[in-house]
Every structure is written in structure tokens, then in C-alpha cells.
Design a protein around this motif. Structure first.
Motif, PDB file in Angstrom:
ATOM      1  N   ASP A  76      -6.450   7.158 -23.380  1.00 12.50           N
ATOM      2  CA  ASP A  76      -7.397   6.418 -22.544  1.00 12.50           C
ATOM      3  C   ASP A  76      -7.155   4.909 -22.662  1.00 12.50           C
ATOM      4  O   ASP A  76      -7.249   4.337 -23.758  1.00 12.50           O
ATOM      5  N   ARG A  77      -6.848   4.287 -21.551  1.00  9.13           N
ATOM      6  CA  ARG A  77      -6.476   2.873 -21.545  1.00  9.13           C
ATOM      7  C   ARG A  77      -7.594   1.986 -22.090  1.00  9.13           C
ATOM      8  O   ARG A  77      -7.353   1.105 -22.920  1.00  9.13           O
ATOM      9  N   ALA A  78      -8.836   2.218 -21.645  1.00 10.21           N
ATOM     10  CA  ALA A  78      -9.944   1.369 -22.067  1.00 10.21           C
ATOM     11  C   ALA A  78     -10.171   1.463 -23.569  1.00 10.21           C
ATOM     12  O   ALA A  78     -10.435   0.451 -24.239  1.00 10.21           O
ATOM     13  N   GLN A  79     -10.066   2.675 -24.126  1.00  7.94           N
ATOM     14  CA  GLN A  79     -10.272   2.838 -25.569  1.00  7.94           C
ATOM     15  C   GLN A  79      -9.177   2.127 -26.359  1.00  7.94           C
ATOM     16  O   GLN A  79      -9.445   1.453 -27.365  1.00  7.94           O
ATOM     17  N   ILE A  80      -7.945   2.247 -25.915  1.00 12.50           N
ATOM     18  CA  ILE A  80      -6.839   1.591 -26.618  1.00 12.50           C
ATOM     19  C   ILE A  80      -6.978   0.076 -26.539  1.00 12.50           C
ATOM     20  O   ILE A  80      -6.719  -0.638 -27.508  1.00 12.50           O
ATOM     21  N   GLU A  81      -7.403  -0.434 -25.399  1.00  8.92           N
ATOM     22  CA  GLU A  81      -7.642  -1.876 -25.274  1.00  8.92           C
ATOM     23  C   GLU A  81      -8.725  -2.338 -26.233  1.00  8.92           C
ATOM     24  O   GLU A  81      -8.616  -3.394 -26.855  1.00  8.92           O
ATOM     25  N   ARG A  82      -9.789  -1.528 -26.387  1.00  8.38           N
ATOM     26  CA  ARG A  82     -10.867  -1.889 -27.330  1.00  8.38           C
ATOM     27  C   ARG A  82     -10.334  -1.904 -28.757  1.00  8.38           C
ATOM     28  O   ARG A  82     -10.618  -2.833 -29.528  1.00  8.38           O
ATOM     29  N   TRP A  83      -9.591  -0.871 -29.125  1.00  2.50           N
ATOM     30  CA  TRP A  83      -9.026  -0.834 -30.473  1.00  2.50           C
ATOM     31  C   TRP A  83      -8.127  -2.043 -30.723  1.00  2.50           C
ATOM     32  O   TRP A  83      -8.211  -2.678 -31.775  1.00  2.50           O
ATOM     33  N   LEU A 131      -0.088   0.236 -24.441  1.00  2.16           N
ATOM     34  CA  LEU A 131      -0.561   0.823 -23.184  1.00  2.16           C
ATOM     35  C   LEU A 131       0.556   1.583 -22.483  1.00  2.16           C
ATOM     36  O   LEU A 131       0.316   2.633 -21.869  1.00  2.16           O
ATOM     37  N   ALA A 132       1.769   1.070 -22.578  1.00  4.84           N
ATOM     38  CA  ALA A 132       2.903   1.780 -21.980  1.00  4.84           C
ATOM     39  C   ALA A 132       3.120   3.126 -22.672  1.00  4.84           C
ATOM     40  O   ALA A 132       3.432   4.131 -22.012  1.00  4.84           O
ATOM     41  N   ALA A 133       2.931   3.154 -23.999  1.00  6.21           N
ATOM     42  CA  ALA A 133       3.059   4.416 -24.724  1.00  6.21           C
ATOM     43  C   ALA A 133       1.996   5.407 -24.267  1.00  6.21           C
ATOM     44  O   ALA A 133       2.283   6.604 -24.069  1.00  6.21           O
ATOM     45  N   ALA A 134       0.775   4.934 -24.102  1.00  2.00           N
ATOM     46  CA  ALA A 134      -0.300   5.806 -23.639  1.00  2.00           C
ATOM     47  C   ALA A 134      -0.024   6.308 -22.227  1.00  2.00           C
ATOM     48  O   ALA A 134      -0.252   7.485 -21.910  1.00  2.00           O
ATOM     49  N   TYR A 157       2.287  13.037 -37.351  1.00  2.00           N
ATOM     50  CA  TYR A 157       2.193  11.786 -36.597  1.00  2.00           C
ATOM     51  C   TYR A 157       3.319  10.873 -37.040  1.00  2.00           C
ATOM     52  O   TYR A 157       3.943  11.082 -38.094  1.00  2.00           O
ATOM     53  N   VAL A 158       3.589   9.855 -36.230  1.00  2.00           N
ATOM     54  CA  VAL A 158       4.519   8.791 -36.609  1.00  2.00           C
ATOM     55  C   VAL A 158       3.911   7.468 -36.144  1.00  2.00           C
ATOM     56  O   VAL A 158       3.066   7.437 -35.242  1.00  2.00           O
ATOM     57  N   LEU A 159       4.371   6.373 -36.757  1.00  2.00           N
ATOM     58  CA  LEU A 159       3.991   5.063 -36.246  1.00  2.00           C
ATOM     59  C   LEU A 159       4.622   4.867 -34.878  1.00  2.00           C
ATOM     60  O   LEU A 159       5.781   5.219 -34.652  1.00  2.00           O
ATOM     61  N   VAL A 160       3.859   4.283 -33.961  1.00  2.00           N
ATOM     62  CA  VAL A 160       4.394   3.981 -32.632  1.00  2.00           C
ATOM     63  C   VAL A 160       4.678   2.483 -32.564  1.00  2.00           C
ATOM     64  O   VAL A 160       3.890   1.671 -33.047  1.00  2.00           O
ATOM     65  N   PRO A 161       5.823   2.090 -32.020  1.00  2.00           N
ATOM     66  CA  PRO A 161       6.115   0.654 -31.901  1.00  2.00           C
ATOM     67  C   PRO A 161       5.144  -0.043 -30.962  1.00  2.00           C
ATOM     68  O   PRO A 161       4.651   0.581 -30.016  1.00  2.00           O
ATOM     69  N   PRO A 162       4.890  -1.328 -31.232  1.00  2.00           N
ATOM     70  CA  PRO A 162       5.380  -2.111 -32.357  1.00  2.00           C
ATOM     71  C   PRO A 162       4.473  -1.910 -33.571  1.00  2.00           C
ATOM     72  O   PRO A 162       3.256  -1.887 -33.440  1.00  2.00           O
ATOM     73  N   ALA A 163       5.069  -1.762 -34.734  1.00  2.00           N
ATOM     74  CA  ALA A 163       4.304  -1.586 -35.965  1.00  2.00           C
ATOM     75  C   ALA A 163       4.953  -2.418 -37.061  1.00  2.00           C
ATOM     76  O   ALA A 163       6.166  -2.630 -37.056  1.00  2.00           O
ATOM     77  N   ARG A 164       4.119  -2.867 -38.014  1.00  2.00           N
ATOM     78  CA  ARG A 164       4.600  -3.676 -39.133  1.00  2.00           C
ATOM     79  C   ARG A 164       4.590  -2.835 -40.403  1.00  2.00           C
ATOM     80  O   ARG A 164       3.658  -2.070 -40.639  1.00  2.00           O
ATOM     81  N   LEU A 165       5.636  -2.996 -41.208  1.00  2.00           N
ATOM     82  CA  LEU A 165       5.766  -2.287 -42.470  1.00  2.00           C
ATOM     83  C   LEU A 165       5.563  -3.253 -43.635  1.00  2.00           C
ATOM     84  O   LEU A 165       5.737  -4.462 -43.476  1.00  2.00           O
ATOM     85  N   PRO A 166       5.207  -2.746 -44.820  1.00  2.00           N
ATOM     86  CA  PRO A 166       4.996  -3.632 -45.975  1.00  2.00           C
ATOM     87  C   PRO A 166       6.277  -4.336 -46.399  1.00  2.00           C
ATOM     88  O   PRO A 166       7.385  -3.872 -46.143  1.00  2.00           O
ATOM     89  N   ASP A 171       4.335 -10.417 -31.997  1.00  2.85           N
ATOM     90  CA  ASP A 171       3.227  -9.537 -31.641  1.00  2.85           C
ATOM     91  C   ASP A 171       2.682  -9.803 -30.246  1.00  2.85           C
ATOM     92  O   ASP A 171       1.687  -9.199 -29.848  1.00  2.85           O
ATOM     93  N   SER A 172       3.294 -10.712 -29.482  1.00  8.91           N
ATOM     94  CA  SER A 172       2.731 -11.078 -28.181  1.00  8.91           C
ATOM     95  C   SER A 172       2.739  -9.915 -27.202  1.00  8.91           C
ATOM     96  O   SER A 172       1.898  -9.841 -26.312  1.00  8.91           O
ATOM     97  N   GLY A 173       3.699  -8.993 -27.361  1.00  7.93           N
ATOM     98  CA  GLY A 173       3.770  -7.865 -26.442  1.00  7.93           C
ATOM     99  C   GLY A 173       3.159  -6.601 -26.984  1.00  7.93           C
ATOM    100  O   GLY A 173       3.416  -5.526 -26.451  1.00  7.93           O
ATOM    101  N   ARG A 174       2.350  -6.706 -28.040  1.00 11.16           N
ATOM    102  CA  ARG A 174       1.817  -5.515 -28.706  1.00 11.16           C
ATOM    103  C   ARG A 174       0.987  -4.654 -27.782  1.00 11.16           C
ATOM    104  O   ARG A 174       1.252  -3.453 -27.620  1.00 11.16           O
ATOM    105  N   GLU A 175      -0.036  -5.225 -27.154  1.00 11.60           N
ATOM    106  CA  GLU A 175      -0.928  -4.416 -26.340  1.00 11.60           C
ATOM    107  C   GLU A 175      -0.213  -3.803 -25.131  1.00 11.60           C
ATOM    108  O   GLU A 175      -0.401  -2.609 -24.854  1.00 11.60           O
ATOM    109  N   PRO A 176       0.625  -4.545 -24.402  1.00 12.35           N
ATOM    110  CA  PRO A 176       1.350  -3.899 -23.294  1.00 12.35           C
ATOM    111  C   PRO A 176       2.214  -2.730 -23.740  1.00 12.35           C
ATOM    112  O   PRO A 176       2.306  -1.714 -23.034  1.00 12.35           O
ATOM    113  N   LEU A 177       2.857  -2.850 -24.917  1.00  7.25           N
ATOM    114  CA  LEU A 177       3.682  -1.746 -25.397  1.00  7.25           C
ATOM    115  C   LEU A 177       2.830  -0.538 -25.785  1.00  7.25           C
ATOM    116  O   LEU A 177       3.226   0.613 -25.551  1.00  7.25           O
TER     117      LEU A 177
END
Length: 245
Positions: free
Chosen positions: A85-92, A38-41, A186-195, A30-36
Motif C-alpha cells: 500500500d503506497r500510502a502506508q509505505i509513505e507514512r512509514w 515505492l517502486a518496490a511496492a 525476508y530480506v532487506l530491500v534496497p536501499p538499506a544501510r548495514l552496520p 538517501d535522497s532516492g530512498r522513498e521513490p525506490l
């Protein structure tokens, strides 16, 4: 051609190696979660928070017996909430560190969602033919997701249809196993975890550096591969067809 792509040849082993070799390194943890995210956004994919796996095959939402655990938005207002919006995604991402994220389709992009084996065969055919293929994600629950431009614009309402119309049973013979996520989906956007206990995920196999193609340039090969897959694996035909959103 059927023998080349429909049968189980040495090509399939090479294809699996090819796909594994192109998984982003960040997908392993999960270390690259936020950059990925933000890249999607930045690529224009509107995002919103989604549920995440709970112990066993559970879901973080409060719904008893959730039918789509960890695969649905948190808010019923996800269509209006979705943003680039980058700032909103970072907050989430900061305040909901376990959350998956969905991307709303039919605004900027659509997603052609096919059974994994059919999608792998189609991907090789498309690339071998020199057809431009955009970002592609693999879901460990057995699907391959081809991200494309959307079919229409709000100014062209007569050319739009809601995603549910792509899901009617009468279209299965024409597009067996294919789900076209467009307006209202909608679809899940990577990276995402499944059950599950096996660390199942949704990961990029072709990244967002690839431009979104016109969906119609991919459709013939994808539908052909899905038809071949349905013929080879008849027990999977119904399972590949979607639940309505």
C-alpha cells in the motif's frame, strides 16, 4: 568453462566494472530512498519497517547483543504487516526516516541469496546464455540477491515449504552457500544501510524494471557457481550458510 568462470581472469575486472556501471544513482545517498521503496511496492514486493544501524556495529532495536543488527523487522507481526500500500509505505518512510525496510518472501516473490563472487560469476553466465534475469541486489556484507517469482500459491499448499527447510545442513552438499528465501522469510530491500563505519549498504545492481523470473530457470547456474565457489574458497562454505529466521 571452469577456467572461464572459476579462475581469476580479466573477466572478473570487467564484471566488477559492469556491476558498478549499473548501480542506480540513488544508491549513493538517501535522497532516492522513498521513490525506490515505492517502486518496490509497485513491483509487488510487500514491505515492512526494519531496524537500522546504531553507532559502531550496533542495532536500533532494544535487544542486547542483537545477532542480526539492522537486518531484521521492527515488529514480530512483520508477515501480516508487510504491504504494498503506497500510502502506508509513505507514512512509514516519513515517520521512520532512518529505518531500513524488509520485503517478505513467499507471497509474491522469492529470493535466491548467494555469496557475492559466486553470484557475480553466475550473473554473467546467465546473461551470456540469454536467460531472463530479474532484479538483483548486492549487499556489502558479501551476498548477491536474485529476486524471482515465488514457487507456489496459498491454494497449492502441498507444494510449499517453509524457508527453514532450505537451511538444514544436509542440503549443503547439494546447494553449497545458497539460501532460498521463500515462505516465512525476508530480506532487506534496497536501499538499506548495514552496520559499520564504511557506509555499507544493500543496493540494486539490476533494477525493478526487470520482470521477476521463475526461480528454477536460475537455479542450475546459481548452484553450480556456488559449488565452484565453495571449492575455491573452502573457508567461506560454513559462513555462507544461513542462520534460521
Amino acid at each position: 568453462m571452469s577456467a572461464e568462470f572459476g579462475g581469476r581472469t580479466g573477466r572478473q575486472g570487467k564484471l566488477s566494472q559492469w556491476l558498478r556501471g549499473r548501480r542506480p544513482k540513488e544508491a549513493a545517498d538517501d535522497s532516492g530512498r522513498e521513490p525506490l521503496l515505492l517502486a518496490a511496492a509497485e513491483a509487488g514486493l510487500p514491505l515492512a519497517p526494519a531496524a537500522y544501524p546504531a553507532p559502531g556495529y550496533g542495532c536500533s532495536c532494544d535487544r542486547v547483543g542483537c545477532p542480526t543488527p539492522a537486518r531484521h523487522p521492527v515488529s514480530f507481526a512483520w508477515q501480516t504487516q508487510s504491504t504494498t500500500d503506497r500510502a502506508q509505505i509513505e507514512r512509514w518512510a516519513r515517520h521512520q526516516p532512518q529505518a531500513n525496510f524488509i520485503t517478505a518472501t513467499g507471497m509474491v516473490h522469492d529470493v535466491l541469496d548467494v555469496p557475492l563472487e559466486a553470484g557475480r560469476q553466475a550473473l554473467v553466465r546467465l546473461l551470456d546464455s540469454g536467460i531472463e534475469v530479474g532484479p538483483v541486489a548486492e549487499s556489502d556484507d558479501g551476498r548477491l540477491l536474485f529476486f524471482t517469482l515465488t514457487r507456489g500459491t496459498p491454494e497449492d499448499e502441498d507444494e510449499w515449504w517453509p524457508c527453514e527447510l532450505d537451511c538444514h545442513p544436509e542440503t549443503m552438499d547439494e546447494h553449497p552457500g545458497l539460501r532460498w528465501h521463500c515462505r516465512g522469510s525476508y530480506v532487506l530491500v534496497p536501499p538499506a544501510r548495514l552496520p559499520g563505519d564504511d557506509g555499507h549498504r544493500v543496493q540494486w545492481v539490476r533494477g525493478l524494471e526487470h520482470p521477476l523470473p521463475d526461480p528454477l530457470t536460475l537455479l542450475e547456474v546459481l548452484t553450480d557457481s556456488c559449488a565452484r565457489y565453495a571449492g575455491e574458497e573452502p573457508d567461506h562454505t560454513n559462513a555462507a550458510w544461513p542462520l534460521r529466521h
